[in-house]
Structures are given as C-alpha cells and as structure tokens.
Design a protein around this motif. Sequence first.
Motif, PDB file in Angstrom:
ATOM      1  N   ILE A  93       0.841  -1.196   0.000  1.00 20.98           N
ATOM      2  CA  ILE A  93       0.000   0.000   0.000  1.00 20.98           C
ATOM      3  C   ILE A  93       0.876   1.246   0.000  1.00 20.98           C
ATOM      4  O   ILE A  93       0.597   2.217  -0.711  1.00 20.98           O
ATOM      5  CB  ILE A  93      -0.968  -0.013   1.202  1.00 20.98           C
ATOM      6  N   GLY A  94       1.947   1.230   0.777  1.00 13.59           N
ATOM      7  CA  GLY A  94       2.867   2.365   0.812  1.00 13.59           C
ATOM      8  C   GLY A  94       3.411   2.674  -0.570  1.00 13.59           C
ATOM      9  O   GLY A  94       3.463   3.830  -0.985  1.00 13.59           O
ATOM     10  N   GLU A  95       3.809   1.641  -1.296  1.00 12.15           N
ATOM     11  CA  GLU A  95       4.327   1.846  -2.646  1.00 12.15           C
ATOM     12  C   GLU A  95       3.264   2.446  -3.554  1.00 12.15           C
ATOM     13  O   GLU A  95       3.540   3.365  -4.337  1.00 12.15           O
ATOM     14  CB  GLU A  95       4.836   0.521  -3.220  1.00 12.15           C
ATOM     15  N   THR A  96       2.045   1.970  -3.436  1.00 10.33           N
ATOM     16  CA  THR A  96       0.935   2.501  -4.233  1.00 10.33           C
ATOM     17  C   THR A  96       0.710   3.978  -3.905  1.00 10.33           C
ATOM     18  O   THR A  96       0.508   4.800  -4.804  1.00 10.33           O
ATOM     19  CB  THR A  96      -0.339   1.678  -3.979  1.00 10.33           C
ATOM     20  N   LEU A  97       0.767   4.325  -2.627  1.00 15.63           N
ATOM     21  CA  LEU A  97       0.591   5.716  -2.211  1.00 15.63           C
ATOM     22  C   LEU A  97       1.717   6.607  -2.731  1.00 15.63           C
ATOM     23  O   LEU A  97       1.459   7.711  -3.233  1.00 15.63           O
ATOM     24  CB  LEU A  97       0.527   5.803  -0.687  1.00 15.63           C
ATOM     25  N   LEU A 132      12.249   3.465  -5.927  1.00 14.27           N
ATOM     26  CA  LEU A 132      11.458   4.317  -6.813  1.00 14.27           C
ATOM     27  C   LEU A 132      12.249   5.489  -7.397  1.00 14.27           C
ATOM     28  O   LEU A 132      11.703   6.287  -8.143  1.00 14.27           O
ATOM     29  CB  LEU A 132      10.221   4.837  -6.065  1.00 14.27           C
ATOM     30  N   GLY A 133      13.537   5.580  -7.064  1.00 18.23           N
ATOM     31  CA  GLY A 133      14.381   6.590  -7.699  1.00 18.23           C
ATOM     32  C   GLY A 133      14.643   7.843  -6.887  1.00 18.23           C
ATOM     33  O   GLY A 133      15.199   8.808  -7.409  1.00 18.23           O
ATOM     34  N   PHE A 134      14.236   7.871  -5.631  1.00 18.04           N
ATOM     35  CA  PHE A 134      14.549   9.011  -4.774  1.00 18.04           C
ATOM     36  C   PHE A 134      16.042   9.020  -4.465  1.00 18.04           C
ATOM     37  O   PHE A 134      16.681   7.970  -4.419  1.00 18.04           O
ATOM     38  CB  PHE A 134      13.772   8.928  -3.452  1.00 18.04           C
ATOM     39  N   THR A 135      16.585  10.190  -4.234  1.00 18.55           N
ATOM     40  CA  THR A 135      17.987  10.364  -3.887  1.00 18.55           C
ATOM     41  C   THR A 135      18.085  10.794  -2.428  1.00 18.55           C
ATOM     42  O   THR A 135      17.396  11.741  -2.015  1.00 18.55           O
ATOM     43  CB  THR A 135      18.632  11.447  -4.777  1.00 18.55           C
TER      44      THR A 135
END
Length: 161
Positions: A93-97, A132-135
Amino acid sequence: MTIFVRAYQYGDIEAMQQIWNEVVHEGIAFPQKQPLSLDEAKTFFKEQTYTGVAVEGETVVGLYILHPNNIGRCQHIGNTSYAVSNQHRGKKIGETLVKDSIIQAAAHHFRILQFNAVVATNHSAIHLYKKLGFTQLGTIPGGFRLPDGTYADIHPFYIEV
C-alpha cells in the motif's frame, strides 16, 4: 482485493484520523506527538494541497498528504507524509501511495518531492524510496527523538517529478 488511490472524501475522515493517529502513537515515523481530534483532522486534511486515500473495497487502508515543503521561491518543492493502517501493512500500500503522490505532485505543479526527515530505522521506507528513484541527500545525526528518549538519524530524500 484490489487497492486503489483516490482523493479523500468527507466520509473517509474518521478512518483517516484513526490511521494517522496510529502512526503518531507509534512514535517512530511522524514528528507529531499529539493525535488529531476529529475536528483537527477535518481541518488538517482539508488544508493540504491534496490528500489521497488508499481504498480496499470500501475500506480506507492508507493515506497521504501533499503540500508545499516551503513558501515563496521554494514552494515548487512538495512534501508528503504517508500512513498505512497497521492491520493492512505488507500489501504494498505504501508503494501505491508513493507512486500516486508522484503523479499528484506533478499534476499540482510541484517540480520536486522532498522528504525532510525519513527516520533511519524505517528501513522499509528507505528501501522503497531508493527503489522508486529518490535520492538521499545525507544524514542528520540524532535528528529524531524516539519514544524511549533515544535519538535516531534522519535522512532527507528527494525526487524530481
């Protein structure tokens, strides 16, 4: 059952308040120390640029808030906070959010999403943000006080949207 994210509705607020307060009570992710009353929750969620809820069937199982991270010349940088119901964790769910918040950030004319204080002990969030690509911008030593009075490092993260 499928989980989808949509804009919150007035009828979702009690469930949202409960989920938000679960995270506040845990004391390991949000900076807030006091839970939201129902009236405070109504105002708080309404004041955000966007508030999304994750829904499974008719049940709100998670949420996020999106708002500017700063004002004026920096208000093109958005900030989000995520909360997933304890009984529904482990369902991505966190990933979906987070994915939905990236879409909504762009739709609301933010150029960047920045997380100011990801607690270093929140390994699943850190793994997800990197996936997800955050730095990660660095580490702030002892930036978060845990419920037992000890301090944990925090990591700022960002992504261009």
